[in-house]
Design a protein around this motif. Structure first.
Motif, PDB file in Angstrom:
ATOM      1  N   ARG A  62     -68.565 156.993 121.496  1.00 40.35           N
ATOM      2  CA  ARG A  62     -69.624 157.299 120.536  1.00 40.35           C
ATOM      3  C   ARG A  62     -69.164 157.014 119.109  1.00 40.35           C
ATOM      4  O   ARG A  62     -69.888 156.399 118.316  1.00 40.35           O
ATOM      5  CB  ARG A  62     -70.019 158.767 120.679  1.00 40.35           C
ATOM      6  CG  ARG A  62     -70.926 159.311 119.588  1.00 40.35           C
ATOM      7  CD  ARG A  62     -72.285 158.665 119.592  1.00 40.35           C
ATOM      8  NE  ARG A  62     -73.196 159.358 118.690  1.00 40.35           N
ATOM      9  CZ  ARG A  62     -74.410 158.922 118.387  1.00 40.35           C
ATOM     10  NH1 ARG A  62     -74.870 157.807 118.932  1.00 40.35           N
ATOM     11  NH2 ARG A  62     -75.188 159.598 117.566  1.00 40.35           N
ATOM     12  N   GLU A  74     -68.257 163.598 114.927  1.00 39.72           N
ATOM     13  CA  GLU A  74     -69.396 162.786 115.362  1.00 39.72           C
ATOM     14  C   GLU A  74     -70.551 162.869 114.373  1.00 39.72           C
ATOM     15  O   GLU A  74     -71.188 161.852 114.049  1.00 39.72           O
ATOM     16  CB  GLU A  74     -69.839 163.257 116.754  1.00 39.72           C
ATOM     17  CG  GLU A  74     -70.853 162.350 117.430  1.00 39.72           C
ATOM     18  CD  GLU A  74     -72.290 162.727 117.110  1.00 39.72           C
ATOM     19  OE1 GLU A  74     -73.186 161.866 117.241  1.00 39.72           O
ATOM     20  OE2 GLU A  74     -72.514 163.887 116.712  1.00 39.72           O
ATOM     21  N   PHE A  84     -66.588 160.789 123.686  1.00 41.74           N
ATOM     22  CA  PHE A  84     -66.642 160.973 122.235  1.00 41.74           C
ATOM     23  C   PHE A  84     -66.077 159.755 121.509  1.00 41.74           C
ATOM     24  O   PHE A  84     -66.620 159.336 120.482  1.00 41.74           O
ATOM     25  CB  PHE A  84     -65.872 162.230 121.843  1.00 41.74           C
ATOM     26  CG  PHE A  84     -66.693 163.479 121.891  1.00 41.74           C
ATOM     27  CD1 PHE A  84     -67.444 163.892 120.794  1.00 41.74           C
ATOM     28  CD2 PHE A  84     -66.743 164.253 123.028  1.00 41.74           C
ATOM     29  CE1 PHE A  84     -68.211 165.039 120.836  1.00 41.74           C
ATOM     30  CE2 PHE A  84     -67.505 165.411 123.091  1.00 41.74           C
ATOM     31  CZ  PHE A  84     -68.243 165.800 121.989  1.00 41.74           C
ATOM     32  N   LYS A 137     -72.148 159.901 112.085  1.00 45.84           N
ATOM     33  CA  LYS A 137     -73.589 159.636 112.105  1.00 45.84           C
ATOM     34  C   LYS A 137     -74.138 159.614 110.680  1.00 45.84           C
ATOM     35  O   LYS A 137     -75.005 158.774 110.355  1.00 45.84           O
ATOM     36  CB  LYS A 137     -74.292 160.722 112.928  1.00 45.84           C
ATOM     37  CG  LYS A 137     -75.792 160.499 113.101  1.00 45.84           C
ATOM     38  CD  LYS A 137     -76.076 159.215 113.855  1.00 45.84           C
ATOM     39  CE  LYS A 137     -77.572 158.976 114.031  1.00 45.84           C
ATOM     40  NZ  LYS A 137     -78.200 160.002 114.891  1.00 45.84           N
ATOM     41  N   TYR A 146     -74.353 165.975 121.806  1.00 47.33           N
ATOM     42  CA  TYR A 146     -72.901 166.020 121.960  1.00 47.33           C
ATOM     43  C   TYR A 146     -72.366 167.437 121.795  1.00 47.33           C
ATOM     44  O   TYR A 146     -71.341 167.793 122.378  1.00 47.33           O
ATOM     45  CB  TYR A 146     -72.243 165.080 120.957  1.00 47.33           C
ATOM     46  CG  TYR A 146     -72.335 163.643 121.391  1.00 47.33           C
ATOM     47  CD1 TYR A 146     -71.342 163.060 122.152  1.00 47.33           C
ATOM     48  CD2 TYR A 146     -73.447 162.868 121.056  1.00 47.33           C
ATOM     49  CE1 TYR A 146     -71.442 161.743 122.578  1.00 47.33           C
ATOM     50  CE2 TYR A 146     -73.562 161.556 121.471  1.00 47.33           C
ATOM     51  CZ  TYR A 146     -72.550 160.997 122.226  1.00 47.33           C
ATOM     52  OH  TYR A 146     -72.667 159.699 122.658  1.00 47.33           O
ATOM     53  N   SER A 188     -68.765 153.286 118.515  1.00 47.38           N
ATOM     54  CA  SER A 188     -70.072 152.635 118.389  1.00 47.38           C
ATOM     55  C   SER A 188     -70.670 152.886 117.009  1.00 47.38           C
ATOM     56  O   SER A 188     -71.172 151.957 116.355  1.00 47.38           O
ATOM     57  CB  SER A 188     -71.000 153.161 119.484  1.00 47.38           C
ATOM     58  OG  SER A 188     -72.305 152.648 119.324  1.00 47.38           O
TER      59      SER A 188
END
Length: 584
Positions: A482, A374, A479, A378, A298, A485
């Motif tokens: 992502r 992001e 984004f 994560k 990303y 999710s």
């Protein structure tokens, strides 16, 4: 005047309510007030072996929150960006000296570009407005992020507010700052004086723009009712200080986080037992997450989109002025003319170079901010993933984390505490503000694109700024998908009820092997059933927090943006569809 009117309305309201009161109501109120004050009181204490619902929900591990509404923070961010050099001390304090110098260069370049554009309006307006909007957006987002350090102008209650802000930050540096309580009050007072001295300059600087930053209503509240406000404010702040100290002491010593559980760890091929607390287990999990090598996919995507958006005006003019055959024999002078969009005189070249650098730097900063969000999401997912592997012997050995079963009531309490603690670790509100800003920007661009399509869908792609909107919208949606999710997967890991069901099966297996411990194991089984119901009751689905949850923005999104999208669909399909009337 505002405070005087507020007092008058309060007195008038109580007078209206007094007309309905009868004699027996007044006498009962007086008796209740006197009775509570005269009741004998004994010294009490909180039982540390019990848990609150706040522990399961996560409110026990409190996080800093701003004390003023987001509208005021937005106004602050806009003013601090527009008058950037005048708030130099504030920017240096919340960033760094080098970052401030870099931002100052971008600010001065933006000012020069605006001046040159009004002198020689040869460039497209979108090339000037785009960097300005990005600068205002990122300044507002940054002001939202650092808004937990609220500073009041010195005069009425500044020192007590600063003292409360100091204590509010203590739970995040307990290493969860333990020496501050054990080493005496001298070190605390010295650090508090240092904290106040470093903020004094920025506070006096902000007072110059009191009307713009705080508004007349906040400014009048600082100067009126000084004596009464000081007394009440000091008492309230003293209570808050005591609460923060007791809250910190509870987290360190008497909370379930200080309890121990007999966990299994692997050293090579050997399995050993160790008594570990929530903090120790979470420390191992965090070390495993920090050692994980995250991908740069990303980040590379953001860099590619950044270069594409920076070069888009030049590429658009190049494609529309030359065909493929002419591009092979184009000269450097012609390329420079296309790059500038006008005859190559010195002001035009300077304006073109500034626009390119502004778009490149500011767009890269925005996508870097999205990459940070992001990576944080994560990390949250990895926390949840490793937490779900604690009760599995095979996966715990694979990922080198402690392992224990929920075979005791104390183990269940520690498991719930660890779950809540890991969910609250790391940046929360700051990243949620970034994600909310991305969401709002995507909605705004979608609305603009819908309006342009309704204006004329055949000529939509003939404008350079519409191509830019499409690239922005595509990147933002990637984004957001992502992040959504990762957020939903994180919630699934923490809300994995199959772990508790598996542990219940293990308890029945133990009952069969050890009938003499059936009563004890039945008690643990009942606690597991209650824990399953409690988690189902308290857990909520993943959602974007912050600005997107504001009712006003929700209604604007539902009515304005969905009506625009429904208009586009209706225009393409040939019949009316009203999406904004569909209930979510």
């Amino acid at each position: 005047v505002v405070n005087y009117m507020t007092k008058s309305f309060k007195e008038f309201f109580f007078q209206i309510g007094a007309y309905d009161q009868q004699i027996w109501e007044k006498s009962i109120e007086q008796t209740e007030a006197k009775g509570f004050k005269n009741k004998p009181k004994k010294k009490g204490h909180i039982q540390p072996d019990l848990i609150d619902v706040d522990l399961i929900r996560g409110s026990t591990f409190a996080k800093a929150k701003p004390e003023i509404p987001w509208t005021s923070l937005t106004r602050k961010g806009i003013v601090r960006v527009v008058f950037f050099p005048l708030f130099s001390r504030w920017w240096i304090r919340v960033t760094s000296q080098r970052i401030f110098m870099w931002l100052l260069v971008l600010y001065l370049m933006q000012v020069i570009a605006i001046v040159l554009y009004f002198m020689i309006p040869v460039a497209s307006a979108s090339e000037i407005i785009g960097p300005m909007c990005l600068m205002l957006l990122m300044g507002t987002v940054h002001c939202q992020i650092v808004s937990t350090q609220i500073n009041k102008p010195p005069g009425t209650n500044g020192s007590s507010r600063r003292r409360r802000s100091y204590f509010c930050k203590l739970p995040f540096s307990l290493k969860e700052s333990r020496s501050c309580f054990s080493g005496g009050s001298q070190s605390c007072s010295v650090s508090r004086r240092d904290s106040e001295s470093t903020r004094h300059d920025s506070e006096t600087e902000d007072m110059l723009w009191d009307d713009l930053l705080h508004g007349p209503e906040c400014r009048s509240s600082y100067t009126s009712d000084s004596e009464e406000g000081n007394v009440k404010g000091s008492k309230r702040d003293l209570k808050d200080d005591v609460f923060q100290q007791n809250h910190l002491f509870w987290l360190q010593n008497t909370s379930p986080a200080s309890a121990k559980v007999s966990a299994l760890i692997w050293e090579g091929s050997e399995c050993k037992k160790v008594d570990m607390s929530v903090l120790e287990i979470s420390g191992i999990i965090m070390s495993r997450v920090n050692a994980y090598q995250q991908g740069v996919g990303y980040q590379m995507l953001g860099n590619v989109v950044t270069i594409g958006l920076a070069c888009l005006p030049f590429l658009y003019r190049l494609v529309h002025t030359k065909n493929l055959e002419q591009l092979r024999s184009i000269s450097m002078k012609e390329l420079l003319n296309i790059f500038c969009g006008a005859p190559t005189i010195t002001p035009v070249i300077v304006l073109a170079v500034i626009n390119f650098l502004e778009r490149l730097c500011l767009t890269w900063m925005f996508f870097f901010m999205m990459c940070v969000a992001e990576r944080t999401y994560k990390q949250r997912f990895l926390f949840a993933k490793l937490f779900s592997h604690i009760t599995s012997a095979r996966k715990a050995r694979k990922y080198e984390i402690p392992h224990f079963r929920l075979k005791k009531v104390e183990n269940i309490k520690i498991w719930l505490s660890l779950r809540s603690y890991l969910k609250r670790r790391g940046p929360q509100r700051s990243v949620d503000v970034v994600v909310s800003s991305i969401f709002l920007l995507a909605l705004s661009i979608a609305f603009i694109c819908c309006a342009q399509v309704l204006k004329g869908h055949k000529t939509f792609l003939n404008a350079a700024h519409n191509w830019e909107f499409l690239i922005w919208e595509t990147a933002l949606l990637l984004f957001l998908l992502r992040l959504a999710s990762l957020g939903s997967e994180t919630n699934k890991k923490y809300s994995n009820i199959s772990i508790l069901l598996t542990e219940q099966i293990n308890l029945y297996l133990k009952m069969e092997k050890k009938p003499n411990k059936k009563e004890q194991l039945s008690l643990v089984n009942n606690v597991l059933k209650l824990s399953t119901k409690l988690l189902k009751e308290l857990d909520t689905p993943f959602r974007l927090y912050g600005l997107t949850m504001n009712p006003l923005i929700y209604n604007i999104t539902r009515v304005v943006i969905l009506s625009a999208i429904s208009g586009v669909i209706s225009d393409l399909l040939g019949f009316n569809i009203r999406l904004w009337k569909i209930k979510p």
